[in-house]
Motif scaffolding. Sequence first.
Motif, PDB file in Angstrom:
ATOM      1  N   THR A   5       0.848  -1.199   0.000  1.00 46.19           N
ATOM      2  CA  THR A   5       0.000   0.000   0.000  1.00 46.19           C
ATOM      3  C   THR A   5       0.878   1.241   0.000  1.00 46.19           C
ATOM      4  OG1 THR A   5      -0.068  -0.155   2.400  1.00 46.19           O
ATOM      5  CG2 THR A   5      -1.960  -1.040   1.210  1.00 46.19           C
ATOM      6  N   PRO A   6       1.412   1.567  -1.172  1.00 46.25           N
ATOM      7  CA  PRO A   6       2.332   2.705  -1.236  1.00 46.25           C
ATOM      8  C   PRO A   6       1.660   4.007  -0.822  1.00 46.25           C
ATOM      9  CG  PRO A   6       1.728   1.965  -3.449  1.00 46.25           C
ATOM     10  CD  PRO A   6       1.176   0.963  -2.481  1.00 46.25           C
ATOM     11  N   ARG A   7       2.428   4.861  -0.131  1.00 42.73           N
ATOM     12  CA  ARG A   7       1.940   6.182   0.259  1.00 42.73           C
ATOM     13  C   ARG A   7       2.503   7.200  -0.732  1.00 42.73           C
ATOM     14  NH1 ARG A   7       5.171   5.351   5.536  1.00 42.73           N
ATOM     15  NH2 ARG A   7       6.380   4.438   3.844  1.00 42.73           N
ATOM     16  N   VAL A   8       1.605   7.895  -1.404  1.00 37.93           N
ATOM     17  CA  VAL A   8       2.006   8.847  -2.444  1.00 37.93           C
ATOM     18  C   VAL A   8       1.858  10.271  -1.920  1.00 37.93           C
ATOM     19  CG1 VAL A   8       1.497   9.708  -4.769  1.00 37.93           C
ATOM     20  CG2 VAL A   8       1.285   7.258  -4.262  1.00 37.93           C
ATOM     21  N   GLY A   9       2.916  11.072  -1.999  1.00 37.22           N
ATOM     22  CA  GLY A   9       2.875  12.462  -1.550  1.00 37.22           C
ATOM     23  C   GLY A   9       3.165  13.417  -2.698  1.00 37.22           C
TER      24      GLY A   9
ATOM     25  N   PHE B  61      -3.132  18.777  -6.271  1.00 36.73           N
ATOM     26  CA  PHE B  61      -3.541  18.219  -4.977  1.00 36.73           C
ATOM     27  C   PHE B  61      -4.967  17.680  -5.079  1.00 36.73           C
ATOM     28  CE2 PHE B  61      -2.908  18.034  -0.339  1.00 36.73           C
ATOM     29  CZ  PHE B  61      -4.206  17.864   0.097  1.00 36.73           C
ATOM     30  N   SER B  62      -5.853  18.483  -5.673  1.00 36.34           N
ATOM     31  CA  SER B  62      -7.247  18.039  -5.693  1.00 36.34           C
ATOM     32  C   SER B  62      -7.431  16.871  -6.666  1.00 36.34           C
ATOM     33  CB  SER B  62      -8.199  19.212  -5.977  1.00 36.34           C
ATOM     34  OG  SER B  62      -8.315  19.429  -7.353  1.00 36.34           O
ATOM     35  N   LEU B  63      -6.660  16.847  -7.754  1.00 38.13           N
ATOM     36  CA  LEU B  63      -6.751  15.710  -8.682  1.00 38.13           C
ATOM     37  C   LEU B  63      -6.221  14.422  -8.026  1.00 38.13           C
ATOM     38  CD1 LEU B  63      -5.511  17.259 -12.076  1.00 38.13           C
ATOM     39  CD2 LEU B  63      -7.868  16.765 -11.378  1.00 38.13           C
ATOM     40  N   ILE B  64      -5.065  14.534  -7.368  1.00 44.90           N
ATOM     41  CA  ILE B  64      -4.440  13.330  -6.798  1.00 44.90           C
ATOM     42  C   ILE B  64      -5.233  12.832  -5.589  1.00 44.90           C
ATOM     43  CG2 ILE B  64      -2.259  12.316  -5.969  1.00 44.90           C
ATOM     44  CD1 ILE B  64      -0.755  14.535  -7.401  1.00 44.90           C
ATOM     45  N   SER B  65      -5.999  13.728  -4.974  1.00 42.22           N
ATOM     46  CA  SER B  65      -6.839  13.322  -3.832  1.00 42.22           C
ATOM     47  C   SER B  65      -7.790  12.183  -4.193  1.00 42.22           C
ATOM     48  CB  SER B  65      -7.672  14.512  -3.335  1.00 42.22           C
ATOM     49  OG  SER B  65      -6.820  15.483  -2.786  1.00 42.22           O
TER      50      SER B  65
ATOM     51  N   VAL C  54      -1.343  10.693   0.389  1.00 40.29           N
ATOM     52  CA  VAL C  54      -1.242  11.114   1.793  1.00 40.29           C
ATOM     53  C   VAL C  54      -1.164  12.623   1.929  1.00 40.29           C
ATOM     54  CG1 VAL C  54      -0.181   8.945   2.540  1.00 40.29           C
ATOM     55  CG2 VAL C  54       1.282  10.850   1.826  1.00 40.29           C
ATOM     56  N   GLY C  55      -1.229  13.352   0.817  1.00 42.94           N
ATOM     57  CA  GLY C  55      -1.226  14.816   0.881  1.00 42.94           C
ATOM     58  C   GLY C  55       0.104  15.429   0.481  1.00 42.94           C
ATOM     59  N   ASN C  56       0.258  16.700   0.816  1.00 39.91           N
ATOM     60  CA  ASN C  56       1.509  17.390   0.524  1.00 39.91           C
ATOM     61  C   ASN C  56       2.635  16.852   1.398  1.00 39.91           C
ATOM     62  OD1 ASN C  56       0.624  19.208  -1.449  1.00 39.91           O
ATOM     63  ND2 ASN C  56      -0.061  20.700   0.075  1.00 39.91           N
TER      64      ASN C  56
END
Lengths: 329, 329
Positions: free
Chosen positions: B170-174, B193-197, B203-205
């Motif tokens: 479960t990779p965490r993407v920032g 940010f809103s697209l990747i959400s 996981v955010g910025n």
Amino acid sequence: MIRIAIDAMGGDFGPEPIVAGVVEALKDTNFSAVLVGDSNAIKPLIPTHLLKNITFVKANEVVSMSDGATDALKRKDSTIYKSIELLRNKEVDAVVSAGHSGATMSLATLRVGRLKNVARPAIATLMPNSKDTTTLVLDVGANVDCKSEHLFQFAVMGEVYSKQILNRETPRVGLLSNGEEASKGNEVSKEAFSLISRLDSFVGNVEGNQVFDGSVDVVVCDGFIGNILLKTSEGVADAIGKIIKKQITKSPLAIAGSVLMKKVFKKLKKQVSYDEYGGAPLIGVNGCVIISHGKSNAKAIKNAVFQAINFANSDINKTIEEELSNFVR
Amino acid sequence: MIRIAIDAMGGDFGPEPIVAGVVEALKDTNFSAVLVGDSNAIKPLIPTHLLKNITFVKANEVVSMSDGATDALKRKDSTIYKSIELLRNKEVDAVVSAGHSGATMSLATLRVGRLKNVARPAIATLMPNSKDTTTLVLDVGANVDCKSEHLFQFAVMGEVYSKQILNRETPRVGLLSNGEEASKGNEVSKEAFSLISRLDSFVGNVEGNQVFDGSVDVVVCDGFIGNILLKTSEGVADAIGKIIKKQITKSPLAIAGSVLMKKVFKKLKKQVSYDEYGGAPLIGVNGCVIISHGKSNAKAIKNAVFQAINFANSDINKTIEEELSNFVR
């Protein structure tokens, strides 16, 4: 005598390290300190014999790190607001704050105003390099979206700061890019390249590693990238420290070695520590504002105060205005 | 058997380290190597018993580092052009090149083509971190001006690569930004940010230091910033090394200490060295292309070949297309 307002409450650790830093500075140099905050909390931290150099200005609020920078304008009883007002009213020559940097910047820009021909003030920071000198990087956070003319103004501001405050006679100014060749860059940086080329001090594009090799004195970038550069370098230094520590504990020989090398590590830590450099000047406002790290210790505040004194004693703001006026169409 | 074309001449040090790396890889794994270049120069470098695993494709030119990437399309007799043509014609499953990375990227994109719904292929690189794992950063140089949808595609590509090649369940993407808060960022990154959400893995910025603390698996940024991040981290590591060395030579005690700590420094060097990670995959083209550092030694090339084998054996390209198709309006 130079008068410096210090936001005594804005830092992450309350008034203690801030006031201690001011006290240290007062032991070394003569200046008039104006401490802004809750004087009941501040006064007991000051040795009696130094009280004659200090005046107190009451402010009942602190802008917290979770507040928006734009709210700061309404918080008229905050330490930052009152410190900046003192500068605006010319009751002091400089402000030092370890508080909310966005709030400090907005207030300084809006209440004190910008220098002539400066569209955007920039936060400049000193980075250590392997040549035992420092590299000035700007902007490191004030302006996330920049146009090429903003980057040009940063170049002029960095050049002048480097000359007058850092005593570099002929500073070399570089533009941060993804390659040294003039053809490298993104849309904005390519445009900026041609604007900055008008300066004799411009040495062209520089890459990220050149911030740390002493090959240039000033590195220009937008605040989004400047912040990433700053945090990246902190992260790398931190990771290297952790990896070394982890490896050391695995071997008695290495532990012995690290004891013998203690001084070396101490010297390294000192060289890469921001405490040594004090704060980051906000360049481009019509006054002198030094933004310190929220986690500043007494030493960092002391150095920030020295920086403020040097800045306030210089002609830097006048020189920036004059230099920029040469390029106004 | 996986067939891999290797640009045997493109590196900064000529064919020797490249061919030595391929030879090392052949000793460890079974694959079919296609060496592209001047076979007269290459053949003598190969032990006779390995010749059965190798075929040779003649190419008389090398795109040099000073050539423009766009010229590469016309240099049809160059090692890069011919390597990419082998991939385009499905005569090989993957390409490894330590040559001109811009040329490799342009040729791969234009001649082999992009995956469906991928507007811009990205170069991804593995950075070491203090948790003894690696962080995948993309893009690190292919695209200097990015729109938010490109950054979104990089996020999907990084997530899939991290899952399938790096075995992170479960990779965490920032998203790289100037602060962790959702409100931080520049115009493009805020949109991204809103697209990747929309991705569960987001996981955010993240800030620059998080590339090195193991708190995320994938860091997304544009290629301009990615390049600066890469060079900055090299620069910091290099400066720290130089400062330590300079300090050590000043004291006999420290010299003794450094001898005892030799293994620690060696381990550190290994952990932060790109040799260990091989090359950087170009993700988003309809094939497998690994871009190696121009200064690659044999070990780096060996690891790049292993990476190519893993990539070619995976379903990553198909998965990227499927994932992206979920988000097409």
